[in-house]
Design a protein around this motif. Structure first.
Motif, mmCIF file in Angstrom:
data_model
loop_
_atom_site.group_PDB
_atom_site.id
_atom_site.type_symbol
_atom_site.label_atom_id
_atom_site.label_comp_id
_atom_site.label_asym_id
_atom_site.label_seq_id
_atom_site.Cartn_x
_atom_site.Cartn_y
_atom_site.Cartn_z
ATOM 1 N N LEU A 31 1.015 -1.627 0.058
ATOM 2 C CA LEU A 31 0.120 -0.012 0.255
ATOM 3 C C LEU A 31 0.802 1.203 -0.092
ATOM 4 O O LEU A 31 2.078 0.998 0.760
ATOM 5 C CB LEU A 31 -0.991 -0.397 1.239
ATOM 6 N N PRO A 32 0.486 2.104 -0.460
ATOM 7 C CA PRO A 32 1.136 3.653 -0.785
ATOM 8 C C PRO A 32 1.635 4.308 0.769
ATOM 9 O O PRO A 32 0.228 4.149 1.972
ATOM 10 C CB PRO A 32 0.351 4.562 -0.733
ATOM 11 N N THR A 33 2.442 4.775 1.013
ATOM 12 C CA THR A 33 2.748 5.312 2.350
ATOM 13 C C THR A 33 1.685 5.681 2.726
ATOM 14 O O THR A 33 1.065 6.703 2.420
ATOM 15 C CB THR A 33 3.992 5.979 2.992
ATOM 16 N N VAL A 34 2.110 6.346 4.031
ATOM 17 C CA VAL A 34 0.756 6.971 4.904
ATOM 18 C C VAL A 34 0.584 8.749 4.660
ATOM 19 O O VAL A 34 -0.484 9.092 4.038
ATOM 20 C CB VAL A 34 0.688 6.989 6.668
ATOM 21 N N ARG A 35 1.354 8.911 4.243
ATOM 22 C CA ARG A 35 2.035 10.095 4.136
ATOM 23 C C ARG A 35 1.463 10.568 2.219
ATOM 24 O O ARG A 35 0.878 11.837 1.940
ATOM 25 C CB ARG A 35 3.394 10.383 4.449
ATOM 26 N N ALA A 36 1.808 9.571 1.753
ATOM 27 C CA ALA A 36 1.588 10.005 0.569
ATOM 28 C C ALA A 36 0.677 9.673 -0.225
ATOM 29 O O ALA A 36 -0.156 10.155 -0.813
ATOM 30 C CB ALA A 36 2.917 8.520 -0.623
ATOM 31 N N LEU A 37 0.196 8.661 0.715
ATOM 32 C CA LEU A 37 -1.596 8.659 0.142
ATOM 33 C C LEU A 37 -2.652 9.827 1.089
ATOM 34 O O LEU A 37 -3.236 10.323 0.389
ATOM 35 C CB LEU A 37 -2.192 6.851 0.870
ATOM 36 N N ALA A 38 -1.888 11.000 1.896
ATOM 37 C CA ALA A 38 -2.878 11.422 2.815
ATOM 38 C C ALA A 38 -2.691 12.983 1.603
ATOM 39 O O ALA A 38 -3.640 13.339 1.738
ATOM 40 C CB ALA A 38 -2.222 11.942 4.175
ATOM 41 N N LYS A 39 -1.667 13.018 1.154
ATOM 42 C CA LYS A 39 -0.897 13.820 0.484
ATOM 43 C C LYS A 39 -2.373 14.079 -0.950
ATOM 44 O O LYS A 39 -2.407 14.676 -1.070
ATOM 45 C CB LYS A 39 0.099 14.043 -0.088
ATOM 46 N N ASP A 40 -2.145 12.662 -2.206
ATOM 47 C CA ASP A 40 -2.458 12.057 -2.517
ATOM 48 C C ASP A 40 -3.879 13.001 -2.870
ATOM 49 O O ASP A 40 -4.643 13.031 -3.403
ATOM 50 C CB ASP A 40 -2.526 10.581 -3.322
ATOM 51 N N LEU A 41 -4.472 12.281 -1.851
ATOM 52 C CA LEU A 41 -5.981 12.457 -1.407
ATOM 53 C C LEU A 41 -6.787 13.640 -0.355
ATOM 54 O O LEU A 41 -7.479 13.783 -0.467
ATOM 55 C CB LEU A 41 -6.497 10.754 -1.083
ATOM 56 N N GLY A 42 -5.256 15.352 -0.451
ATOM 57 C CA GLY A 42 -5.792 16.098 0.145
ATOM 58 C C GLY A 42 -6.611 15.734 2.136
ATOM 59 O O GLY A 42 -6.966 15.798 2.683
ATOM 60 N N LEU A 43 -5.682 15.028 2.586
ATOM 61 C CA LEU A 43 -6.361 14.351 4.085
ATOM 62 C C LEU A 43 -4.861 14.310 4.994
ATOM 63 O O LEU A 43 -3.666 14.629 4.630
ATOM 64 C CB LEU A 43 -6.497 12.734 3.859
ATOM 65 N N ALA A 44 -5.434 14.597 6.007
ATOM 66 C CA ALA A 44 -4.546 14.435 7.041
ATOM 67 C C ALA A 44 -3.558 13.039 7.746
ATOM 68 O O ALA A 44 -4.526 12.252 6.907
ATOM 69 C CB ALA A 44 -5.396 15.284 9.027
ATOM 70 N N VAL A 45 -2.324 13.487 7.506
ATOM 71 C CA VAL A 45 -1.851 12.052 7.487
ATOM 72 C C VAL A 45 -2.118 10.855 9.060
ATOM 73 O O VAL A 45 -2.524 9.941 8.547
ATOM 74 C CB VAL A 45 -0.757 12.381 7.599
ATOM 75 N N ASN A 46 -3.318 11.759 9.973
ATOM 76 C CA ASN A 46 -3.710 10.474 11.163
ATOM 77 C C ASN A 46 -4.919 9.957 10.604
ATOM 78 O O ASN A 46 -5.787 9.048 10.970
ATOM 79 C CB ASN A 46 -4.218 11.493 12.760
#
Length: 116
Positions: free
Chosen positions: A34-49
């Protein structure tokens, strides 16, 4: 994956459901990263948490494993979890029939459990 930021379903749940369905449908095979938490958060415009919570819930369900620096991958446990759910569903269906519940009544009980 698209996130509905204005919908009733929280973003972390949308992420969790997306991956859970992809794993269940075998679109993501065992061992897929799966994508890293940080990468997916950035791609989806979401907070890392937010993404971290989704991943944590997927891990608690046995669908993924976090391997430190190696990242998060689809777990082999997903297949055994699916078998456990099938077995539980079969047992539930048998019990419902023994107790005289109609198929629709039994399904409504399951739907209510998912809503709870």
């Amino acid at each position: 994956m698209k996130i509905d930021h204005h919908g009733e379903t929280p973003p972390y749940e949308q992420v969790r459901v997306h991956y859970a369905q992809s794993i269940a449908n075998r679109e993501l095979p065992v061992g897929a990263k799966l994508p890293t938490v940080r990468a997916l958060a950035k791609d989806l415009g979401l907070a890392v948490n937010t993404v971290a919570r989704a991943y944590r819930e997927l891990e608690e369900a046995g669908l993924v494993e976090t391997r430190g620096r190696a990242g998060t991958v689809v777990s082999a446990n997903g297949d055994s979890n699916r078998e456990r759910v099938r077995s539980a569903a079969h047992a539930y269906a048998s019990m419902a029939a023994e107790l005289g519940l109609s198929r629709e009544e039994a399904l409504e009980i399951v739907r209510a459990a998912f809503r709870a």
